[in-house]
Design an enzyme around this catalytic site. Structure first.
Site, PDB file in Angstrom:
ATOM      1  N   ASN A   1      24.262 -25.283  50.797  1.00 51.83           N
ATOM      2  CA  ASN A   1      24.557 -26.073  49.606  1.00 51.83           C
ATOM      3  C   ASN A   1      23.240 -26.675  49.130  1.00 51.83           C
ATOM      4  OD1 ASN A   1      25.395 -27.948  47.719  1.00 51.83           O
ATOM      5  ND2 ASN A   1      26.418 -29.299  49.196  1.00 51.83           N
TER       6      ASN A   1
ATOM      7  N   LYS B   1      22.679 -28.313  46.503  1.00 58.21           N
ATOM      8  CA  LYS B   1      22.842 -29.571  45.747  1.00 58.21           C
ATOM      9  C   LYS B   1      21.986 -29.517  44.466  1.00 58.21           C
ATOM     10  CE  LYS B   1      24.041 -31.836  50.009  1.00 58.21           C
ATOM     11  NZ  LYS B   1      24.151 -33.071  50.786  1.00 58.21           N
TER      12      LYS B   1
ATOM     13  N   HIS C   1      33.206 -32.117  47.177  1.00 56.59           N
ATOM     14  CA  HIS C   1      32.133 -32.631  48.038  1.00 56.59           C
ATOM     15  C   HIS C   1      32.099 -34.161  47.929  1.00 56.59           C
ATOM     16  CE1 HIS C   1      28.158 -33.480  49.637  1.00 56.59           C
ATOM     17  NE2 HIS C   1      28.212 -32.305  50.220  1.00 56.59           N
TER      18      HIS C   1
ATOM     19  N   GLU D   1      29.779 -36.144  47.619  1.00 54.08           N
ATOM     20  CA  GLU D   1      28.889 -36.664  46.575  1.00 54.08           C
ATOM     21  C   GLU D   1      29.571 -36.615  45.214  1.00 54.08           C
ATOM     22  OE1 GLU D   1      25.539 -34.210  47.634  1.00 54.08           O
ATOM     23  OE2 GLU D   1      25.326 -35.356  49.481  1.00 54.08           O
TER      24      GLU D   1
ATOM     25  N   GLU E   1      33.169 -32.742  56.533  1.00 53.30           N
ATOM     26  CA  GLU E   1      31.841 -33.354  56.430  1.00 53.30           C
ATOM     27  C   GLU E   1      31.976 -34.875  56.500  1.00 53.30           C
ATOM     28  OE1 GLU E   1      28.948 -30.510  54.274  1.00 53.30           O
ATOM     29  OE2 GLU E   1      30.003 -31.645  52.755  1.00 53.30           O
TER      30      GLU E   1
ATOM     31  N   GLY F   1      23.084 -35.716  55.251  1.00 48.47           N
ATOM     32  CA  GLY F   1      21.724 -36.053  54.852  1.00 48.47           C
ATOM     33  C   GLY F   1      21.112 -37.196  55.638  1.00 48.47           C
TER      34      GLY F   1
ATOM     35  N   SER G   1      24.195 -32.751  58.385  1.00 50.40           N
ATOM     36  CA  SER G   1      22.971 -32.716  59.195  1.00 50.40           C
ATOM     37  C   SER G   1      22.927 -31.567  60.190  1.00 50.40           C
ATOM     38  CB  SER G   1      22.750 -34.054  59.908  1.00 50.40           C
ATOM     39  OG  SER G   1      22.517 -35.084  58.956  1.00 50.40           O
TER      40      SER G   1
END
Ligand code: PGA
Length: 256
Positions: free
Chosen positions: A10, A12, A93, A95, A169, A175, A214
């Site tokens: 991904n 992003k 996701h 985010e 996730e 991250g 991660s």
């Protein structure tokens, strides 16, 4: 693993034409591991160029609108993704849930639109640190699975064909360099599987459950060999072939 492992990068909001060489190198690795399904989700702007540059791996989007077309400035529909060369899309996701206020209901509508357009879908779920600390991780994630996965008449074929995946996730692991403990991942994947079977029946065994957060060369082997982990959704470590290749190799249980 009951299904071919699925390792998805991904990108992003990263990536430009200068990174096509990385995509090509990742694609060459995908060709060396036919037992691993490898895919990359670059920004919309890169989908067409990457599609033309690669042959062995999947190429997908990171979001789509739930409607097919119309007055939605800045949005992209599932059929537009197909038209640009995508074969799957990541939806829900964390985010997007956070930055764009996406609800389970909206994610489900997008997933149903994507399946109807012929795309595979990877629906993301995961708890925040506060939710985990309060002991609510499993119920939060179960609720997201129930509310976000595509349902309805046309979904059965996509499920049976392995075109519906879930990515677990934990938000606090994305991250941050902080990976969930393997026993916690195993427990959560089992809980997610139970919800999927409740939704889809035995066909739900075909839904791959990926871990994300991660994942890197150092921890991929442990995570990918854990019970119930059918692959990985990889952010930062998918941006270069050097970082991503060992993760593909770990899924393939071997050296390139
Ligand atoms: P990360 O991102 O690997 O950089 O933690 C994973 C993701 O958000 O999909």
């Amino acid at each position: 693993m009951p299904n071919r492992p699925y390792v998805v990068g991904n990108w992003k909001m990263n990536g430009s034409r200068a990174m096509l060489a990385e995509a090509r190198a990742i694609d060459r690795a995908a060709g060396r591991y036919p037992d691993v399904q490898v895919a990359l989700a670059p920004p919309f702007t890169m989908i067409g160029a990457i599609r033309e540059a690669v042959s062995a791996m999947g190429v997908g989007g990171q979001d789509c609108h739930f409607q097919a077309k119309g007055a939605h400035t800045g949005d992209v529909s599932a059929s537009m993704l197909v038209d640009s060369g995508a074969d799957f899309v990541i939806l829900g996701h964390s985010e997007r849930r956070k930055d764009h206020g996406e609800s389970d209901q909206l994610v489900r509508a997008k997933a149903e639109a994507a399946v109807a357009a012929g795309l595979g879908v990877i629906v993301c779920v995961g708890e925040t640190l506060e939710e985990r600390d309060a002991g609510g991780a499993e119920s939060v994630v179960s609720g997201q699975v129930d509310g976000s996965l595509p349902q309805g008449e046309n979904i059965g074929d996509a499920v049976a064909g392995g075109r519906v995946s879930v990515a677990y996730e934990p938000v606090w692991a994305i991250g941050t360099g902080r990976v969930a403990d393997v026993p916690d991942v195993v427990a959560m994947h089992a809980a997610i599987r139970a919800r999927i079977i409740a939704l889809y029946g035995e066909n739900g065994q075909k839904v791959r459950i990926l871990y994300g957060g991660s994942v890197n060369a150092g921890n991929a082997a442990d995570l990918l060999s854990a019970a119930g982990v059918d692959g990985a959704l990889v952010g930062g470590a998918s941006l270069t072939a050097d970082a991503f290749l060992p993760i593909i190799a770990a899924a393939g249980n071997g050296e390139a």
